[in-house]
Write a protein that holds these residues in place. Structure first.
Motif, mmCIF file in Angstrom:
data_model
loop_
_atom_site.group_PDB
_atom_site.id
_atom_site.type_symbol
_atom_site.label_atom_id
_atom_site.label_comp_id
_atom_site.label_asym_id
_atom_site.label_seq_id
_atom_site.Cartn_x
_atom_site.Cartn_y
_atom_site.Cartn_z
ATOM 1 N N TYR A 69 4.433 0.476 -0.780
ATOM 2 C CA TYR A 69 3.299 0.329 0.142
ATOM 3 C C TYR A 69 2.764 1.682 0.601
ATOM 4 O O TYR A 69 1.561 1.871 0.740
ATOM 5 C CB TYR A 69 3.710 -0.510 1.358
ATOM 6 N N ARG A 70 3.678 2.636 0.858
ATOM 7 C CA ARG A 70 3.230 3.944 1.348
ATOM 8 C C ARG A 70 2.416 4.680 0.289
ATOM 9 O O ARG A 70 1.379 5.262 0.590
ATOM 10 C CB ARG A 70 4.435 4.782 1.792
ATOM 11 N N ALA A 71 2.887 4.632 -0.950
ATOM 12 C CA ALA A 71 2.147 5.289 -2.034
ATOM 13 C C ALA A 71 0.784 4.623 -2.224
ATOM 14 O O ALA A 71 -0.223 5.303 -2.449
ATOM 15 C CB ALA A 71 2.954 5.235 -3.332
ATOM 16 N N ASN A 72 0.741 3.298 -2.120
ATOM 17 C CA ASN A 72 -0.530 2.576 -2.295
ATOM 18 C C ASN A 72 -1.552 3.008 -1.247
ATOM 19 O O ASN A 72 -2.708 3.308 -1.567
ATOM 20 C CB ASN A 72 -0.299 1.061 -2.213
ATOM 21 N N ILE A 73 -1.127 3.031 0.025
ATOM 22 C CA ILE A 73 -2.040 3.404 1.108
ATOM 23 C C ILE A 73 -2.425 4.883 1.000
ATOM 24 O O ILE A 73 -3.597 5.248 1.136
ATOM 25 C CB ILE A 73 -1.404 3.088 2.487
ATOM 26 N N TRP A 74 -1.456 5.734 0.711
ATOM 27 C CA TRP A 74 -1.727 7.179 0.589
ATOM 28 C C TRP A 74 -2.729 7.446 -0.535
ATOM 29 O O TRP A 74 -3.664 8.234 -0.389
ATOM 30 C CB TRP A 74 -0.423 7.939 0.327
ATOM 31 N N ALA A 75 -2.539 6.771 -1.652
ATOM 32 C CA ALA A 75 -3.420 6.965 -2.812
ATOM 33 C C ALA A 75 -4.863 6.594 -2.454
ATOM 34 O O ALA A 75 -5.813 7.295 -2.819
ATOM 35 C CB ALA A 75 -2.932 6.136 -3.998
ATOM 36 N N LEU A 76 -5.043 5.491 -1.719
ATOM 37 C CA LEU A 76 -6.392 5.073 -1.330
ATOM 38 C C LEU A 76 -6.992 6.064 -0.332
ATOM 39 O O LEU A 76 -8.170 6.403 -0.405
ATOM 40 C CB LEU A 76 -6.363 3.658 -0.741
ATOM 41 N N LYS A 77 -6.172 6.557 0.580
ATOM 42 C CA LYS A 77 -6.631 7.555 1.559
ATOM 43 C C LYS A 77 -7.092 8.826 0.831
ATOM 44 O O LYS A 77 -8.136 9.393 1.146
ATOM 45 C CB LYS A 77 -5.488 7.863 2.533
ATOM 46 N N GLU A 78 -6.321 9.239 -0.160
ATOM 47 C CA GLU A 78 -6.656 10.440 -0.944
ATOM 48 C C GLU A 78 -7.961 10.261 -1.722
ATOM 49 O O GLU A 78 -8.647 11.234 -2.016
ATOM 50 C CB GLU A 78 -5.526 10.757 -1.939
ATOM 51 N N GLU A 79 -8.287 9.022 -2.080
ATOM 52 C CA GLU A 79 -9.547 8.746 -2.786
ATOM 53 C C GLU A 79 -10.700 8.561 -1.808
ATOM 54 O O GLU A 79 -11.746 8.027 -2.162
ATOM 55 C CB GLU A 79 -9.410 7.490 -3.663
ATOM 56 N N ASN A 80 -10.477 8.968 -0.561
ATOM 57 C CA ASN A 80 -11.547 8.952 0.447
ATOM 58 C C ASN A 80 -11.951 7.535 0.866
ATOM 59 O O ASN A 80 -13.110 7.279 1.173
ATOM 60 C CB ASN A 80 -12.769 9.729 -0.086
ATOM 61 N N CYS A 81 -10.987 6.617 0.871
ATOM 62 C CA CYS A 81 -11.286 5.257 1.336
ATOM 63 C C CYS A 81 -11.216 5.205 2.864
ATOM 64 O O CYS A 81 -10.204 5.560 3.451
ATOM 65 C CB CYS A 81 -10.290 4.249 0.761
ATOM 66 N N SER A 82 -12.298 4.752 3.473
ATOM 67 C CA SER A 82 -12.304 4.566 4.928
ATOM 68 C C SER A 82 -11.825 3.164 5.283
ATOM 69 O O SER A 82 -11.358 2.910 6.389
ATOM 70 C CB SER A 82 -13.722 4.759 5.460
ATOM 71 N N HIS A 83 -11.967 2.240 4.343
ATOM 72 C CA HIS A 83 -11.620 0.833 4.550
ATOM 73 C C HIS A 83 -10.618 0.373 3.503
ATOM 74 O O HIS A 83 -10.643 0.856 2.373
ATOM 75 C CB HIS A 83 -12.866 -0.055 4.405
ATOM 76 N N VAL A 84 -9.785 -0.567 3.887
ATOM 77 C CA VAL A 84 -8.933 -1.256 2.927
ATOM 78 C C VAL A 84 -9.150 -2.752 3.134
ATOM 79 O O VAL A 84 -8.835 -3.299 4.193
ATOM 80 C CB VAL A 84 -7.433 -0.938 3.129
ATOM 81 N N LEU A 85 -9.729 -3.389 2.126
ATOM 82 C CA LEU A 85 -9.905 -4.841 2.146
ATOM 83 C C LEU A 85 -8.874 -5.412 1.184
ATOM 84 O O LEU A 85 -8.782 -4.966 0.046
ATOM 85 C CB LEU A 85 -11.304 -5.232 1.684
ATOM 86 N N VAL A 86 -8.096 -6.374 1.653
ATOM 87 C CA VAL A 86 -7.033 -6.873 0.788
ATOM 88 C C VAL A 86 -7.090 -8.386 0.660
ATOM 89 O O VAL A 86 -7.655 -9.075 1.523
ATOM 90 C CB VAL A 86 -5.639 -6.432 1.304
ATOM 91 N N THR A 87 -6.513 -8.873 -0.417
ATOM 92 C CA THR A 87 -6.381 -10.309 -0.589
ATOM 93 C C THR A 87 -4.897 -10.640 -0.685
ATOM 94 O O THR A 87 -4.101 -9.816 -1.146
ATOM 95 C CB THR A 87 -7.095 -10.801 -1.866
ATOM 96 N N THR A 88 -4.534 -11.818 -0.227
ATOM 97 C CA THR A 88 -3.142 -12.240 -0.308
ATOM 98 C C THR A 88 -3.064 -13.757 -0.402
ATOM 99 O O THR A 88 -3.829 -14.460 0.272
ATOM 100 C CB THR A 88 -2.321 -11.753 0.909
ATOM 101 N N ALA A 89 -2.171 -14.231 -1.245
ATOM 102 C CA ALA A 89 -1.875 -15.661 -1.254
ATOM 103 C C ALA A 89 -0.927 -15.924 -0.087
ATOM 104 O O ALA A 89 -0.164 -15.039 0.313
ATOM 105 C CB ALA A 89 -1.205 -16.041 -2.566
ATOM 106 N N CYS A 90 -0.976 -17.116 0.486
ATOM 107 C CA CYS A 90 -0.072 -17.423 1.592
ATOM 108 C C CYS A 90 0.175 -18.922 1.660
ATOM 109 O O CYS A 90 -0.566 -19.716 1.077
ATOM 110 C CB CYS A 90 -0.655 -16.925 2.917
#
Length: 298
Positions: A69-90
């Motif tokens: 999870y940390r690498a996923n969020i860090w990678a998106l931050k490094e790509e200049n993402c201001s937003h994270v929109l996610v989908t999840t089954a539940c």
């Protein structure tokens, strides 16, 4: 001015179709926390830069406990993402949240045990200090409102709030657990919202989740208990709902003003960090009365 940064999309099980992006390129990256789940897919949705990542890997090879999870969020931050929109089954813990319904969750309960919950773990020189991030409002209200409005406009069956309980997995719940979680006020259940939402908050990103109910877990009498087969069947029939919301909401988000929202998130993180004492005394020596200001503006 409109949002000049990118929008990160983390796709859950059966909800990570790369075809939603135009002009796709792949990019494999590394982070201080290791490698993300898969290549980042860079592309556009109606001229808005997007970065798509499959949470479990594109071939669904990573179980929830082992997602970086940390690498996923860090990678998106490094790509200049201001937003994270996610989908999840539940799974649904409420009669009125039916399989196929969408829930724009606003709260979580954490029942996980094996995960890294902070970027500020003292192991990474890029981030010093201890971060006690506030979590009263885990999800971005402004982004959630866009998703709710979009679902309404599209005529989709969508619940405008809900509490997600995140379990460690990979097993599903026992019936006793399922009933206990209902009594705690949880509305839906999954295995991935925590720690993803926490890390996004630490990184100062606007995070919102589109949860799709696939089953009634196992609390409901006269209803067949959750199974992988059932989950995948429902996703197959309904995945296009989440996709349609993203395709409609992202251009809208891209055209809105986010300066204040993002500034508030950034300050919230900065105010949550207790710096190592050595650097604290150094700051105090140099600043005296400007100390508070230094923390806010840095």
């Amino acid at each position: 001015s409109s949002c000049s940064s990118a929008i990160g999309i983390i796709g859950g099980t059966g909800l990570d179709d790369p075809d939603i992006l135009e002009g796709r390129t792949e990019k494999y990256v590394d982070t201080p926390y290791g490698k993300p789940s898969d290549a980042l897919i860079l592309g556009k949705i109606k001229n808005v830069d997007c970065v798509l990542l499959a949470r479990h890997g594109r071939h669904h090879t990573i179980m929830p406990s082992n997602i970086n999870y940390r690498a996923n969020i860090w990678a998106l931050k490094e790509e200049n993402c201001s937003h994270v929109l996610v989908t999840t089954a539940c799974g649904s813990l409420r009669e009125e949240i039916q399989p196929g319904d969408l829930v724009i969750i606003d709260q979580f309960i954490d029942r996980t045990t094996k995960r890294h919950y902070t970027l500020y773990d003292g192991q990474h020189s890029c981030l010093s200090g201890v971060c006690h991030i506030p979590m009263a409002e885990p999800f971005c209200t402004k982004t959630r409102e866009v998703l709710i409005e979009t679902a309404k406009k599209l005529g989709l069956q969508c619940h405008s709030k809900g509490t997600m309980i995140t379990i460690e997995g990979p097993r599903f719940s026992s019936r006793a657990e399922s009933c206990a979680f209902r009594s705690w006020g949880a509305d839906v259940i999954n295995m991935t919202t925590v720690p993803e939402v926490i890390l996004a908050k630490e990184a100062g990103m606007s995070y919102a989740s589109i949860a799709m109910a696939t089953d009634y877990d196992c609390w409901k009498e006269h209803e067949e208990a959750v199974s992988v087969d059932k989950v995948l069947k429902t996703l197959k029939g309904n995945a296009n709902k989440a996709t349609t919301i993203l395709l409609t909401a992202i251009p809208q988000i891209g055209s809105m003003e986010w300066t204040n929202t993002l500034h508030t998130l950034k300050v919230s993180t900065q105010m949550s960090i207790i710096l190592p004492l050595a650097s604290m005394s150094h700051v105090l020596k140099n600043c005296h009365q400007n100390y508070a200001q230094h923390i806010i503006l840095s």
